[in-house]
Scaffold this motif. Structure first.
Motif, PDB file in Angstrom:
ATOM      1  N   TYR A  16       0.810  -1.218   0.000  1.00  0.00           N
ATOM      2  CA  TYR A  16       0.000   0.000   0.000  1.00  0.00           C
ATOM      3  C   TYR A  16       0.843   1.269   0.000  1.00  0.00           C
ATOM      4  O   TYR A  16       0.325   2.367   0.175  1.00  0.00           O
ATOM      5  CB  TYR A  16      -0.955  -0.019   1.201  1.00  0.00           C
ATOM      6  CG  TYR A  16      -1.997  -1.102   1.074  1.00  0.00           C
ATOM      7  CD1 TYR A  16      -3.095  -0.935   0.241  1.00  0.00           C
ATOM      8  CD2 TYR A  16      -1.867  -2.309   1.759  1.00  0.00           C
ATOM      9  CE1 TYR A  16      -4.045  -1.933   0.098  1.00  0.00           C
ATOM     10  CE2 TYR A  16      -2.813  -3.319   1.617  1.00  0.00           C
ATOM     11  CZ  TYR A  16      -3.897  -3.116   0.794  1.00  0.00           C
ATOM     12  OH  TYR A  16      -4.837  -4.107   0.648  1.00  0.00           O
ATOM     13  N   ASP A  17       2.141   1.124  -0.246  1.00  0.00           N
ATOM     14  CA  ASP A  17       3.077   2.244  -0.172  1.00  0.00           C
ATOM     15  C   ASP A  17       2.732   3.385  -1.129  1.00  0.00           C
ATOM     16  O   ASP A  17       2.820   4.543  -0.770  1.00  0.00           O
ATOM     17  CB  ASP A  17       4.502   1.739  -0.431  1.00  0.00           C
ATOM     18  CG  ASP A  17       5.550   2.765  -0.084  1.00  0.00           C
ATOM     19  OD1 ASP A  17       5.311   3.580   0.829  1.00  0.00           O
ATOM     20  OD2 ASP A  17       6.624   2.753  -0.720  1.00  0.00           O
ATOM     21  N   ASN A  18       2.342   3.094  -2.341  1.00  0.00           N
ATOM     22  CA  ASN A  18       2.064   4.132  -3.335  1.00  0.00           C
ATOM     23  C   ASN A  18       0.600   4.163  -3.753  1.00  0.00           C
ATOM     24  O   ASN A  18       0.286   4.482  -4.894  1.00  0.00           O
ATOM     25  CB  ASN A  18       2.952   3.921  -4.580  1.00  0.00           C
ATOM     26  CG  ASN A  18       4.402   4.205  -4.268  1.00  0.00           C
ATOM     27  OD1 ASN A  18       4.725   5.241  -3.705  1.00  0.00           O
ATOM     28  ND2 ASN A  18       5.269   3.275  -4.609  1.00  0.00           N
ATOM     29  N   VAL A  19      -0.274   3.852  -2.836  1.00  0.00           N
ATOM     30  CA  VAL A  19      -1.706   3.811  -3.130  1.00  0.00           C
ATOM     31  C   VAL A  19      -2.352   5.105  -2.644  1.00  0.00           C
ATOM     32  O   VAL A  19      -2.107   5.550  -1.523  1.00  0.00           O
ATOM     33  CB  VAL A  19      -2.363   2.578  -2.452  1.00  0.00           C
ATOM     34  CG1 VAL A  19      -3.866   2.594  -2.638  1.00  0.00           C
ATOM     35  CG2 VAL A  19      -1.767   1.293  -3.017  1.00  0.00           C
ATOM     36  N   LYS A  20      -3.160   5.700  -3.504  1.00  0.00           N
ATOM     37  CA  LYS A  20      -3.855   6.938  -3.152  1.00  0.00           C
ATOM     38  C   LYS A  20      -4.745   6.715  -1.929  1.00  0.00           C
ATOM     39  O   LYS A  20      -5.473   5.727  -1.854  1.00  0.00           O
ATOM     40  CB  LYS A  20      -4.699   7.397  -4.337  1.00  0.00           C
ATOM     41  CG  LYS A  20      -5.349   8.748  -4.118  1.00  0.00           C
ATOM     42  CD  LYS A  20      -6.118   9.193  -5.335  1.00  0.00           C
ATOM     43  CE  LYS A  20      -6.747  10.542  -5.055  1.00  0.00           C
ATOM     44  NZ  LYS A  20      -7.490  11.025  -6.199  1.00  0.00           N
ATOM     45  N   GLY A  21      -4.670   7.622  -0.974  1.00  0.00           N
ATOM     46  CA  GLY A  21      -5.458   7.520   0.249  1.00  0.00           C
ATOM     47  C   GLY A  21      -4.761   6.769   1.358  1.00  0.00           C
ATOM     48  O   GLY A  21      -5.304   6.605   2.450  1.00  0.00           O
ATOM     49  N   VAL A  22      -3.542   6.289   1.101  1.00  0.00           N
ATOM     50  CA  VAL A  22      -2.764   5.548   2.102  1.00  0.00           C
ATOM     51  C   VAL A  22      -1.420   6.250   2.278  1.00  0.00           C
ATOM     52  O   VAL A  22      -0.764   6.619   1.307  1.00  0.00           O
ATOM     53  CB  VAL A  22      -2.526   4.088   1.663  1.00  0.00           C
ATOM     54  CG1 VAL A  22      -1.655   3.351   2.678  1.00  0.00           C
ATOM     55  CG2 VAL A  22      -3.847   3.366   1.459  1.00  0.00           C
ATOM     56  N   THR A  23      -1.028   6.427   3.522  1.00  0.00           N
ATOM     57  CA  THR A  23       0.274   7.004   3.848  1.00  0.00           C
ATOM     58  C   THR A  23       1.060   5.974   4.641  1.00  0.00           C
ATOM     59  O   THR A  23       0.522   5.370   5.572  1.00  0.00           O
ATOM     60  CB  THR A  23       0.118   8.278   4.711  1.00  0.00           C
ATOM     61  OG1 THR A  23      -0.697   9.205   4.000  1.00  0.00           O
ATOM     62  CG2 THR A  23       1.458   8.901   5.028  1.00  0.00           C
ATOM     63  N   THR A  24       2.306   5.754   4.251  1.00  0.00           N
ATOM     64  CA  THR A  24       3.165   4.843   4.994  1.00  0.00           C
ATOM     65  C   THR A  24       4.428   5.584   5.423  1.00  0.00           C
ATOM     66  O   THR A  24       4.916   6.461   4.712  1.00  0.00           O
ATOM     67  CB  THR A  24       3.563   3.608   4.156  1.00  0.00           C
ATOM     68  OG1 THR A  24       4.224   4.029   2.978  1.00  0.00           O
ATOM     69  CG2 THR A  24       2.353   2.766   3.804  1.00  0.00           C
ATOM     70  N   VAL A  25       4.920   5.202   6.605  1.00  0.00           N
ATOM     71  CA  VAL A  25       6.141   5.789   7.165  1.00  0.00           C
ATOM     72  C   VAL A  25       7.003   4.648   7.674  1.00  0.00           C
ATOM     73  O   VAL A  25       6.497   3.711   8.297  1.00  0.00           O
ATOM     74  CB  VAL A  25       5.812   6.750   8.341  1.00  0.00           C
ATOM     75  CG1 VAL A  25       7.075   7.286   8.973  1.00  0.00           C
ATOM     76  CG2 VAL A  25       4.910   7.878   7.883  1.00  0.00           C
ATOM     77  N   TYR A  26       8.304   4.745   7.417  1.00  0.00           N
ATOM     78  CA  TYR A  26       9.263   3.777   7.939  1.00  0.00           C
ATOM     79  C   TYR A  26      10.393   4.555   8.596  1.00  0.00           C
ATOM     80  O   TYR A  26      10.942   5.476   7.996  1.00  0.00           O
ATOM     81  CB  TYR A  26       9.829   2.901   6.812  1.00  0.00           C
ATOM     82  CG  TYR A  26      10.944   1.991   7.275  1.00  0.00           C
ATOM     83  CD1 TYR A  26      10.661   0.770   7.868  1.00  0.00           C
ATOM     84  CD2 TYR A  26      12.276   2.364   7.155  1.00  0.00           C
ATOM     85  CE1 TYR A  26      11.673  -0.064   8.308  1.00  0.00           C
ATOM     86  CE2 TYR A  26      13.298   1.534   7.594  1.00  0.00           C
ATOM     87  CZ  TYR A  26      12.997   0.323   8.166  1.00  0.00           C
ATOM     88  OH  TYR A  26      13.991  -0.491   8.617  1.00  0.00           O
ATOM     89  N   VAL A  27      10.728   4.189   9.849  1.00  0.00           N
ATOM     90  CA  VAL A  27      11.843   4.807  10.558  1.00  0.00           C
ATOM     91  C   VAL A  27      12.754   3.688  11.037  1.00  0.00           C
ATOM     92  O   VAL A  27      12.311   2.771  11.733  1.00  0.00           O
ATOM     93  CB  VAL A  27      11.365   5.656  11.764  1.00  0.00           C
ATOM     94  CG1 VAL A  27      12.548   6.323  12.449  1.00  0.00           C
ATOM     95  CG2 VAL A  27      10.340   6.692  11.325  1.00  0.00           C
ATOM     96  N   SER A  28      14.032   3.764  10.666  1.00  0.00           N
ATOM     97  CA  SER A  28      14.995   2.715  11.013  1.00  0.00           C
ATOM     98  C   SER A  28      15.705   3.025  12.330  1.00  0.00           C
ATOM     99  O   SER A  28      15.655   4.146  12.839  1.00  0.00           O
ATOM    100  CB  SER A  28      16.045   2.579   9.909  1.00  0.00           C
ATOM    101  OG  SER A  28      16.892   3.721   9.918  1.00  0.00           O
TER     102      SER A  28
END
Length: 150
Positions: free
Chosen positions: A27-39
């Motif tokens: 769902y990383d590049n899906v409209k209406g979805v926001t994803t965040v990754y912090v290492s």
């Protein structure tokens, strides 16, 4: 023959470890979805970290990764929630807290991993919005309780 069996087991284990990541990538590049990754490396660059009024710097130092997925697209919410809960059930996560209040449904899952690591997943669903927060690290329920002061 032994090499084939060992290779098959290693691929299987790697697949299980990446299953949750796959949901976030899907769902990383899906409209209406926001994803965040912090290492872990990024956490080490943040000497003071706050979530609202709570200082989470000590907890951040124990985190290996943090992933957040939010969705406000009504047509995807049920699919994402169903995929996430199926993953938690299939992978043996323990339901450590569940709250249903005023149309908001919050569930916290936990799974002990190897080498003292724990994985926590918070699934928050309310009308028109879904949020999943996934944390992996040497974090305990006591650490989380200490943050809230309870």
């Amino acid at each position: 023959m032994k090499k084939i069996i060992i290779l098959t087991l290693m691929v299987g284990i790697a697949t299980l470890c990446n299953a949750q990541d796959a949901l976030f990538r899907k769902y990383d590049n899906v409209k209406g979805v926001t994803t965040v990754y912090v290492s872990k490396a990024m956490f080490s660059m943040m000497p003071k970290l706050k979530a609202g009024d709570i200082n989470i710097s000590k907890l951040a130092g124990k985190m290996d990764k943090l992933q957040v997925l939010t969705c406000d697209r009504a047509s995807l919410i049920n699919d994402i929630r169903n995929e996430a809960t199926a993953y938690y059930d299939r992978e043996g996560f323990e339901n450590v807290m569940k709250v249903n209040e005023g149309g908001e449904h919050v569930t916290i899952y936990m799974k002990a991993r190897q080498h003292g690591l724990n994985e926590f997943a918070l699934l928050n669903a309310e009308k028109g919005e879904l949020e999943i927060i996934n944390i992996l690290g040497k974090i305990t329920l006591k650490d989380i309780r200490n943050l809230t002061g309870r």
